[in-house]
Design a protein around this motif. Structure first.
Motif, PDB file in Angstrom:
ATOM      1  N   GLU B 156       0.835  -1.209   0.000  1.00  0.00           N
ATOM      2  CA  GLU B 156       0.000   0.000   0.000  1.00  0.00           C
ATOM      3  C   GLU B 156       0.869   1.259   0.000  1.00  0.00           C
ATOM      4  O   GLU B 156       0.539   2.258  -0.632  1.00  0.00           O
ATOM      5  CB  GLU B 156      -0.917   0.030   1.243  1.00  0.00           C
ATOM      6  N   ASP B 214      -5.998  -4.210 -11.784  1.00  0.00           N
ATOM      7  CA  ASP B 214      -6.634  -4.712 -10.560  1.00  0.00           C
ATOM      8  C   ASP B 214      -5.704  -4.438  -9.363  1.00  0.00           C
ATOM      9  O   ASP B 214      -5.065  -5.343  -8.827  1.00  0.00           O
ATOM     10  CB  ASP B 214      -6.906  -6.210 -10.715  1.00  0.00           C
ATOM     11  N   GLU B 216      -6.423  -3.628  -6.354  1.00  0.00           N
ATOM     12  CA  GLU B 216      -6.872  -4.231  -5.100  1.00  0.00           C
ATOM     13  C   GLU B 216      -6.264  -5.626  -4.912  1.00  0.00           C
ATOM     14  O   GLU B 216      -5.766  -5.966  -3.837  1.00  0.00           O
ATOM     15  CB  GLU B 216      -8.402  -4.325  -5.107  1.00  0.00           C
ATOM     16  N   SER B 217      -6.269  -6.423  -5.972  1.00  0.00           N
ATOM     17  CA  SER B 217      -5.716  -7.782  -5.874  1.00  0.00           C
ATOM     18  C   SER B 217      -4.193  -7.752  -5.741  1.00  0.00           C
ATOM     19  O   SER B 217      -3.606  -8.569  -5.023  1.00  0.00           O
ATOM     20  CB  SER B 217      -6.108  -8.613  -7.102  1.00  0.00           C
ATOM     21  N   ALA B 220      -3.430  -6.991  -2.278  1.00  0.00           N
ATOM     22  CA  ALA B 220      -3.868  -8.046  -1.352  1.00  0.00           C
ATOM     23  C   ALA B 220      -2.867  -9.193  -1.260  1.00  0.00           C
ATOM     24  O   ALA B 220      -2.967 -10.035  -0.364  1.00  0.00           O
ATOM     25  CB  ALA B 220      -5.230  -8.572  -1.787  1.00  0.00           C
ATOM     26  N   ARG B 253      -7.971   5.352 -13.891  1.00  0.00           N
ATOM     27  CA  ARG B 253      -7.375   4.061 -13.580  1.00  0.00           C
ATOM     28  C   ARG B 253      -6.223   3.773 -14.527  1.00  0.00           C
ATOM     29  O   ARG B 253      -6.050   4.450 -15.542  1.00  0.00           O
ATOM     30  CB  ARG B 253      -8.416   2.944 -13.633  1.00  0.00           C
TER      31      ARG B 253
END
Lengths: 85, 282
Positions: B156, B214, B216-217, B220, B253
């Protein structure tokens, strides 16, 4: 136990063939200057036991780099043998 | 106003220049063609500044200091490693914009470590050598994240550093056209007993996330998952994530187009080169 001091010893070999030579000629005397190094850790370093170092959490980026510093690029098969022993 | 006009992700594998003969010749040719594509794209995009995001491998910084994020604001040369088969020389820099990015970071709570002079290692020099050297127009700003040596920067935070870089570039009053490189291999095990393994499934998963934007993935994927499936070297996809952050507009994005993927055990790495594209507003 001082994984960080093992890393320090290895890192100080990098780009410093004079240190490598001093270590090779009298490892006990060389390692005696590292106050936080314990006896078993000094043995691991003297034997360049990279497998045990890795198992204790020493960076394998560092073990690989220092091995090449000591043995040259042709030492890689020996490194992998030692790591997989 | 300055703006970010492009972004790329690419490996910085030292064996690419040091030992090209270790790779299958056809695979090596495909990889080199993709580097040539990036060189051409940098020219087409009329870029004058490239921010190169790399990571130390215990070559530059020792256990006495492991900076989470570092920006080089002064004179540059490289490479540090003599065995890369890259001629050592001066790398043109952009101290004014680099200092602006540094100060913008300080204003926003990003306490950069700072290099006032720097001899670059392979993690930035391999991409510079293969895509920028000989381009008289481009100046370089190196950023080093701790994505190779532990403690590793959080994903992050790497993404946030990228967004900070974008904000800083866009608040610079000059008319610079800036490109961002996120460097590093995908799966690779460095110095460990698995060295030489390449996990194509992991590599394709990462490339798919980058292509579709993506984030977020990507964020993660925790350290444990990456170490198990991509190896210790794969942690440096945080450099890619940083570039993705820099390519993400405030209300838009980022997506990616894979230029080439080659799993190359001889180079001990899953090799992927991607062009990033910003879309949407902002």
């Amino acid at each position: 136990m001082s994984v960080y001091t093992i890393e320090r010893v290895l890192w100080e070999f990098a780009g410093n063939p004079e240190r490598v030579q001093k270590f090779k000629s009298d490892p006990d005397a060389y390692l005696a200057s590292y106050a936080f190094l314990e006896k078993d850790e000094a043995e691991i370093l003297k034997n360049m036991d990279v497998k045990t170092m890795a198992g204790r959490g020493v960076s394998t980026l560092l073990t690989l780099m220092v091995w090449q510093e000591m043995e040259g690029p042709q030492g890689m098969p020996h490194y992998m043998m030692r790591m997989n022993s | 106003m300055a703006k970010i006009v492009g972004g790329f992700c690419m490996p910085h594998d030292p064996l690419i220049t040091a030992n090209p003969e270790f790779a299958d010749p056809k695979q090596a040719a495909n990889v080199m063609a993709a580097y040539a594509d990036i060189r051409r794209r940098v020219e087409e995009l009329d870029a004058d500044t490239v921010i190169v995001i790399g990571d130390d491998h215990y070559v530059l910084f020792g256990p006495g200091c492991v900076p989470q994020m570092l920006i080089a604001i002064g004179e540059l040369e490289g490479p540090l490693e003599s065995w890369l088969r890259i001629e050592r020389g001066v790398v043109p820099n952009h101290p004014a914009l680099a200092e602006h990015i540094m100060k913008t970071g300080f204003d926003r709570g990003f306490d950069w470590a700072v290099a006032k002079t720097m001899t670059l290692d392979h993690s930035t020099m391999v991409p510079i050598h293969l895509t920028l050297r000989g381009n008289p127009k481009v100046r370089v700003i190196p950023v080093y994240l701790s994505s190779g040596v532990t403690p590793v920067i959080r994903a992050e935070r790497a993404f946030a550093v990228g967004k900070l870089i974008r904000e800083a570039v866009e608040s610079w009053p000059g008319d610079e056209r800036v490109i961002v490189y996120g460097t590093g291999g995908i799966s690779h095990w460095v110095g460990s007993k698995e060295m030489g393994r390449v996990n194509e499934e992991f590599d394709h998963r990462v490339l798919s996330m980058v292509e579709s934007g993506d984030i977020e993935s990507l964020l993660a994927m925790d350290d444990e998952y990456i170490l198990e499936n991509g190896g210790n070297g794969a942690l440096e996809i945080r450099n890619w994530i940083c570039a993705l952050g820099a390519m993400t507009p405030p209300r838009g994005r980022v997506t990616g187009k894979t230029l080439v993927y080659e799993p190359i055990p001889g180079w001990v790495t899953g090799i992927g080169l991607v062009e990033l594209q910003s879309g949407g507003v902002g």
